[in-house]
Scaffold this active site. Sequence first.
Site, PDB file in Angstrom:
ATOM      1  N   SER A  63     -71.043  36.027   0.089  1.00  0.00           N
ATOM      2  CA  SER A  63     -70.074  35.243   0.868  1.00  0.00           C
ATOM      3  C   SER A  63     -70.186  33.748   0.623  1.00  0.00           C
ATOM      4  CB  SER A  63     -70.232  35.547   2.357  1.00  0.00           C
ATOM      5  OG  SER A  63     -69.917  36.895   2.608  1.00  0.00           O
ATOM      6  N   ARG A 154     -80.785  44.917   3.099  1.00  0.00           N
ATOM      7  CA  ARG A 154     -79.368  44.675   3.401  1.00  0.00           C
ATOM      8  C   ARG A 154     -78.624  44.335   2.115  1.00  0.00           C
ATOM      9  NH1 ARG A 154     -76.696  42.816   8.347  1.00  0.00           N
ATOM     10  NH2 ARG A 154     -74.940  41.460   7.846  1.00  0.00           N
ATOM     11  N   ASP A 404     -67.498  43.418   5.595  1.00  0.00           N
ATOM     12  CA  ASP A 404     -68.818  43.038   5.092  1.00  0.00           C
ATOM     13  C   ASP A 404     -69.906  43.321   6.119  1.00  0.00           C
ATOM     14  OD1 ASP A 404     -70.586  41.983   3.147  1.00  0.00           O
ATOM     15  OD2 ASP A 404     -70.731  40.160   4.338  1.00  0.00           O
TER      16      ASP A 404
END
Length: 516
Positions: A63, A154, A404
Amino acid sequence: MSAKKPVVLLILDGYGYSERTKYNAVYAAQTPVYDNLWKTCPNTLIDTSGMAVGLPAGQMGNSEVGHTTIGAGRVVYQSFTRINKSISDGDFFTNPEYVKAIDSAIANDRAVHILGLLSEGGVHSHQDHLYAMINMAVERGAKQVYLHAFLDGRDTPPRSAEASLQKAQDVFAKLGTGRVASIVGRYFALDRDNRWDRVKTAYDVMVTGEAEFDALTAVDGLKAAYERGENDEFVKATVICGEDEEVATINDGDSVIFMNFRPDRAREITRALIDENFTGFDRGETHPAIAHFVQTTEYASDIKAPIAFPPEDLSNSFGEYIAGLGKTQLRIAETEKYAHVTFFFNGGNEVVYPGEDRILVPSPKVATYDLQPEMSAPEVTDKLVEAIESGKYDAIICNYANCDMVGHSGLFDAAVKAVEAVDVALGRVLAAVKKVDGEALITADHGNVEEMFDEETGQPHTQHSTLPVPFIFVSSRKGKLASGGSLADVAPTILALMDLPQPKEMTGRNLITLEG
């Protein structure tokens, strides 16, 4: 003054494109709005990873990189790439800020504490940078070198930290000095939503040596966490200390080097460690006077600590450029992605430009977003529709965080609900755009939710993908979008729709050809 007809950029965070239907939450979701757009509107696919966004070849986008690239309108060589290059050419090991911190600790017989996300993810950090720092500290002569390892799960598979921790142990063993001093999941150490109770857990294990668990080695501590049912991201703070060793905590006069290169999740723990006026939680009597704290990159303009890799100048980003031409703009997102549509979109610049308004919608206070896949999309949409219909803005930049943030959970059913929530929002937003005869471009900063399971590891795929993302033009005007583009081409395309010349600093290309 006549009402403005805005160009609206909708960034559907984590909404990638895959022809593969298996484990694809986009395919499984009911998306009547998106499906109709894909059939009836000009569209193409654009790249969001690797060299197209200034990252090493094959490296997934993220991002920060995505929004920086979109806002810059050019390929920006990212911190990851800069640091890799500095290690390979040797400049890393003579970096003046790192050298000062290490040499101060050596001269005063103090410890060097290395913090960071120990991960191959390459999003917030890379483990090779931490290993390089361990080597640098020991080779310069530091006798007390401690790694406080934050675990990922993650941007990497949910249970993949063992190899990284084992390598750290091996590096220390080979050097004959130093050790892993603590482990904790990034859920606690790298919060970015002012959940100070989580941050305190990470702070305490590093500063006071207090934690719910302890282990003789880092790998032992990780295995115990797995037995408790915790994946890497959620590993509870664990003190690592051998039988004949003292607990290694950050003390007065020590040096601390934070190896994360992405700022947003590094800020809170940094403020807890060095901010004199910190109020997030009670640090008690034990707060150390750290002699040298080094940020690997600039985490925030108000964090007063040396920076090893200062930001490079990104002049004439989209926001700065249109502000200079007297245009108005709005940035809107919920908390989780607010920094991305502001700080990162402005090239790592905290400034608010003339004519730039910002709307922050609080993210829901839930433990993990799979519990509320719609997140704050309905509230963001309410504010966005109002802004579109206000006639105030020439350009609007909006991020929808759902695909996301929920995609990172690895939970397929929740991801499907996230996609569907975004589709509902799209319908409302595009109705407002049509009502005012505006135009919209729909894209994503990277993929995620279209790839929810990793057949190679047999685990949920919680990280981003390297797949392309959609780029869709919605307008009463007819046009065609060129293929072969990347995120660097988004800003030039918006400028073309606004009938504005492209500044020389933007090296991306306009992808749209308007008909008639």
